[in-house]
Design an enzyme around this catalytic site. Structure first.
Site, PDB file in Angstrom:
ATOM      1  N   LYS A   1      11.060   7.868   2.971  1.00 40.51           N
ATOM      2  CA  LYS A   1      11.315   6.350   2.630  1.00 40.51           C
ATOM      3  C   LYS A   1      10.912   5.873   1.243  1.00 40.51           C
ATOM      4  CE  LYS A   1      10.607   2.473   2.917  1.00 40.51           C
ATOM      5  NZ  LYS A   1      10.715   1.693   1.434  1.00 40.51           N
TER       6      LYS A   1
ATOM      7  N   GLU B   1      12.173   0.464  -2.218  1.00 39.05           N
ATOM      8  CA  GLU B   1      13.486   0.077  -2.398  1.00 39.05           C
ATOM      9  C   GLU B   1      13.699  -0.813  -3.477  1.00 39.05           C
ATOM     10  OE1 GLU B   1      10.858  -0.868  -0.659  1.00 39.05           O
ATOM     11  OE2 GLU B   1      10.851  -3.118  -0.597  1.00 39.05           O
TER      12      GLU B   1
ATOM     13  N   CYS C   1      -1.698   2.872 -10.278  1.00 40.98           N
ATOM     14  CA  CYS C   1      -2.907   2.576  -9.362  1.00 40.98           C
ATOM     15  C   CYS C   1      -4.324   2.984  -9.975  1.00 40.98           C
ATOM     16  CB  CYS C   1      -2.740   3.397  -7.998  1.00 40.98           C
ATOM     17  SG  CYS C   1      -2.759   5.281  -8.302  1.00 40.98           S
TER      18      CYS C   1
HETATM   19  P1  NAD Z   1       3.855  -1.858  -1.297  1.00 39.27           P
HETATM   20  O1  NAD Z   1       2.694  -1.742  -0.544  1.00 39.27           O
HETATM   21  O2  NAD Z   1       4.721  -3.261  -1.716  1.00 39.27           O
HETATM   22  O3  NAD Z   1       5.049  -0.969  -0.896  1.00 39.27           O
HETATM   23  C1  NAD Z   1       4.904   0.360  -0.582  1.00 39.27           C
HETATM   24  C2  NAD Z   1       6.008   0.677   0.497  1.00 39.27           C
HETATM   25  O4  NAD Z   1       5.723  -0.135   1.721  1.00 39.27           O
HETATM   26  C3  NAD Z   1       7.175   0.536   0.150  1.00 39.27           C
HETATM   27  O5  NAD Z   1       8.020   1.588   0.360  1.00 39.27           O
HETATM   28  C4  NAD Z   1       7.657  -0.717   0.737  1.00 39.27           C
HETATM   29  O6  NAD Z   1       8.974  -0.661   0.956  1.00 39.27           O
HETATM   30  C5  NAD Z   1       6.814  -0.676   1.983  1.00 39.27           C
HETATM   31  N1  NAD Z   1       6.557  -2.065   2.634  1.00 39.27           N
HETATM   32  C6  NAD Z   1       6.517  -3.153   1.759  1.00 39.27           C
HETATM   33  N2  NAD Z   1       6.008  -4.314   2.457  1.00 39.27           N
HETATM   34  C7  NAD Z   1       5.860  -3.799   3.751  1.00 39.27           C
HETATM   35  C8  NAD Z   1       5.584  -4.476   4.951  1.00 39.27           C
HETATM   36  N3  NAD Z   1       5.198  -5.585   5.099  1.00 39.27           N
HETATM   37  N4  NAD Z   1       5.514  -3.482   6.096  1.00 39.27           N
HETATM   38  C9  NAD Z   1       5.887  -2.093   5.945  1.00 39.27           C
HETATM   39  N5  NAD Z   1       6.294  -1.597   4.798  1.00 39.27           N
HETATM   40  C10 NAD Z   1       6.215  -2.398   3.746  1.00 39.27           C
HETATM   41  O7  NAD Z   1       3.311  -1.461  -2.792  1.00 39.27           O
HETATM   42  P2  NAD Z   1       4.099  -1.441  -4.046  1.00 39.27           P
HETATM   43  O8  NAD Z   1       4.115  -2.903  -4.799  1.00 39.27           O
HETATM   44  O9  NAD Z   1       5.305  -0.611  -4.064  1.00 39.27           O
HETATM   45  O10 NAD Z   1       2.988  -0.517  -4.957  1.00 39.27           O
HETATM   46  C11 NAD Z   1       2.072  -0.749  -5.489  1.00 39.27           C
HETATM   47  C12 NAD Z   1       1.007  -0.656  -4.914  1.00 39.27           C
HETATM   48  O11 NAD Z   1       0.623   0.513  -4.422  1.00 39.27           O
HETATM   49  C13 NAD Z   1      -0.374  -1.149  -5.742  1.00 39.27           C
HETATM   50  O12 NAD Z   1      -1.181  -1.690  -4.765  1.00 39.27           O
HETATM   51  C14 NAD Z   1      -0.986   0.416  -6.037  1.00 39.27           C
HETATM   52  O13 NAD Z   1      -2.500   0.457  -6.502  1.00 39.27           O
HETATM   53  C15 NAD Z   1      -0.674   1.075  -4.913  1.00 39.27           C
HETATM   54  N6  NAD Z   1      -0.696   2.699  -5.225  1.00 39.27           N
HETATM   55  C16 NAD Z   1      -1.744   3.346  -4.885  1.00 39.27           C
HETATM   56  C17 NAD Z   1      -1.774   4.728  -5.216  1.00 39.27           C
HETATM   57  C18 NAD Z   1      -2.900   5.561  -4.814  1.00 39.27           C
HETATM   58  O14 NAD Z   1      -2.877   6.721  -4.969  1.00 39.27           O
HETATM   59  N7  NAD Z   1      -3.974   4.967  -4.205  1.00 39.27           N
HETATM   60  C19 NAD Z   1      -0.776   5.229  -5.770  1.00 39.27           C
HETATM   61  C20 NAD Z   1       0.356   4.417  -6.307  1.00 39.27           C
HETATM   62  C21 NAD Z   1       0.091   3.044  -6.082  1.00 39.27           C
END
Ligand code: NAD
Length: 500
Positions: A176, A179, A284
């Protein structure tokens, strides 16, 4: 009907159009051009993807290791051949500069290379003669259908953290993607099929919370790997664990870079500027929080001067250092946090709001921004900003810096800049953070090692690549075997639990 391309799902080896009524625009963050529309898949489509993966598992799990390895050998070659095309797609939908987009693909490619070495990784153990004529050995067997949920900030690298290692170990997969920027992910998926991944072994569903929840709840999915924010990752971890799955969640961050006064000044300033503002601070592992120790607090004017030299522009333009942030909403959120920093009393040394970017006036740009005099309790410290904003704190000693970092809820990455081996070693020993850099600002491990994290940055025991991921995607079975030849005499009935 509009001419905007609609992104397909991948179910049972076919790219199919979703029947959903819910679509979302994929937008170029530098221009607001709508590049494509992405579907929010229906629950029947999620079920179909899982059913296809479940069916494919029956044969894929028995596929010889060399066959699996050769697919990833071919895949790494295809990714190399399409590097420029992949980077261009990535930059258009995500905003990062073209060289950085190539870096995003490259860090994923390294995991594909690792997957091609699966023959050396998925090895069990054997102890000969644990009792008379008895051997014990382990099999690392694939789990079944596994799933991955990925964030927007590395739309090439993070999907490649997941499905290659899951599939190489003999599992089938449902991905997944984010989006917000699923197009480069889909191109990588096309290339994976071209490399020979059979029908049903890799499936893709698009969507938001409903699709993620369906994955967490689905009885036929055995393991879920998530990368994204702490809020969503915690939800995914709890929900999928409750449904009995194996789960790993790599989550949010607040990465502190500690500068001791003996550090090499020019190297350190360059490293900090690149790690704080590169990818518009949307890594991140971005070094977003600078901790200046003792006399190093006098370096603030030079840090500000360095940041001023960075060029804000679209990621497609040569010489760009800082591209746009992913969305208008992300820009508004970052600007809101900058306003909050001022209100909380931090000193705004450099204000990057509303930079002029000729030719890209509609872009979601925020220029390098720096706050000093920051303290825990201020919003800019307590929240992950995920934009090109560097906050600076100052302390008297290395011990204070270590205490500060270990008290932060996040434990993703950190770095220390110093010429003292003793100070670096103390830092490495006492800091409670997953990735530690010594004069290395973004210490993302290469796939020979595993990505990790502490506290709110990670849930689940095992990392997404390296040796640990083989354990994540397999079930260890121990076999204890004795073979009798026709001449072996019986020893009578044994009613104890010991092996004779
Ligand atoms: P996000 O949590 O908003 O989204 C991640 C995924 O979760 C997406 O596929 C999204 O569709 C889904 N999602 C969003 N809201 C949701 C909900 N309410 N319920 C279920 N699924 C949901 O993250 P983002 O904004 O896409 O990415 C940035 C974040 O990711 C930052 O916090 C960053 O630090 C973190 N990140 C961490 C790492 C790591 O290895 N630790 C690596 C990359 C990014």
């Amino acid at each position: 009907m509009s001419n905007t391309p609609r992104i397909p799902l991948l179910i049972d080896g076919e790219f199919v159009q979703s029947t959903t009524s819910e679509w979302r625009d994929v937008v170029n963050p530098a221009t607001q051009e709508v590049l494509a529309q992405v579907p929010f898949a229906t629950s029947a489509e999620v079920d179909a993807a899982v059913a296809s993966a479940q069916a494919a598992f029956k044969t894929w799990k028995k596929t010889p290791i060399g066959t699996r390895a050769r697919i990833f050998l071919k895949y790494q070659q295809l990714i190399r051949e399409h590097m420029a095309e992949l980077a261009a797609i990535l930059t258009a939908e995500q905003g990062k500069t073209l060289p950085d987009a190539e870096g995003d693909v490259f860090r994923g490619l390294e995991v594909v290379e690792h997957a091609a070495a699966i023959g050396n990784l998925q090895l069990g153990e054997l102890a000969n003669n644990v009792a008379n004529g008895v051997d014990t050995y382990t099999l690392l067997q694939p789990l079944g259908v596994c799933a991955g949920i990925t964030p927007f900030n590395f739309p090439a690298m993070i999907p490649l953290w997941m499905f290659p290692m899951a599939i190489a170990t003999g599992n089938t997969f449902v991905l997944k993607p984010s989006e917000q920027d699923p197009m480069v992910t889909m191109r990588l998926v096309e290339l994976a099929l071209e490399a020979g991944i059979p029908k049903g072994v890799l499936n893709v569903v698009h969507g938001g919370p409903d699709v993620v929840n369906a994955i967490c709840d689905h009885a036929d999915i055995k393991a879920v790997s998530f990368v994204g924010s702490t809020k969503v990752g915690t939800h995914v971890y709890n929900r999928a664990s409750l449904a009995g799955k194996r789960v790993q969640c790599m989550m949010g961050a607040k990465n502190h870079a500690v500068v001791l006064p003996d550090a090499n000044k020019e190297q350190t300033l360059n490293a900090i500027a690149g790690a704080a503002f590169g990818a518009a601070g949307q890594r991140c592992m971005a070094a977003s929080t600078l901790v200046l120790v003792g006399e190093a607090r006098n370096w603030i004017p030079e840090i500000v001067e360095k940041a001023k030299t960075l060029k804000v522009n679209a990621g497609t333009e040569a010489g760009t250092d800082v591209g746009p942030v992913i969305s208008c909403a992300a820009r508004a959120r970052i600007e809101g946090l900058i306003a909050a920093g001022e209100q909380d009393g931090a000193k705004l040394d450099l204000d990057g709001r509303n930079p002029q970017v000729p030719g890209f006036e509609q872009g979601n740009f925020v220029g390098p921004t720096i706050f000093s005099g920051v303290k825990p309790g201020m919003k800019v410290y307590d929240e992950e900003i995920f934009g090109p904003v560097l906050i600076i704190l100052d302390v008297e000693t290395l011990d204070e810096a270590i205490d500060l970092i270990n008290s932060n809820p996040n434990g993703n990455g950190t770095a220390v800049f110093t010429q003292s081996g003793a100070a670096a070693r103390k830092f490495q020993e006492e800091i409670d953070v997953g990735q530690v850099g010594i004069n290395v600002p973004i210490p993302v491990p290469v796939p020979l090692f595993s990505f990790t994290g502490s506290r709110a940055s990670k849930l689940g025991d095992l990392g997404p690549y390296g040796k640990q991921v083989v354990l994540f995607y397999t079930q260890t079975k121990t076999v204890t075997a004795r073979w009798f030849d026709d001449e072996t005499l019986g020893h009578g009935v044994n009613t104890t639990i010991s092996l004779k």
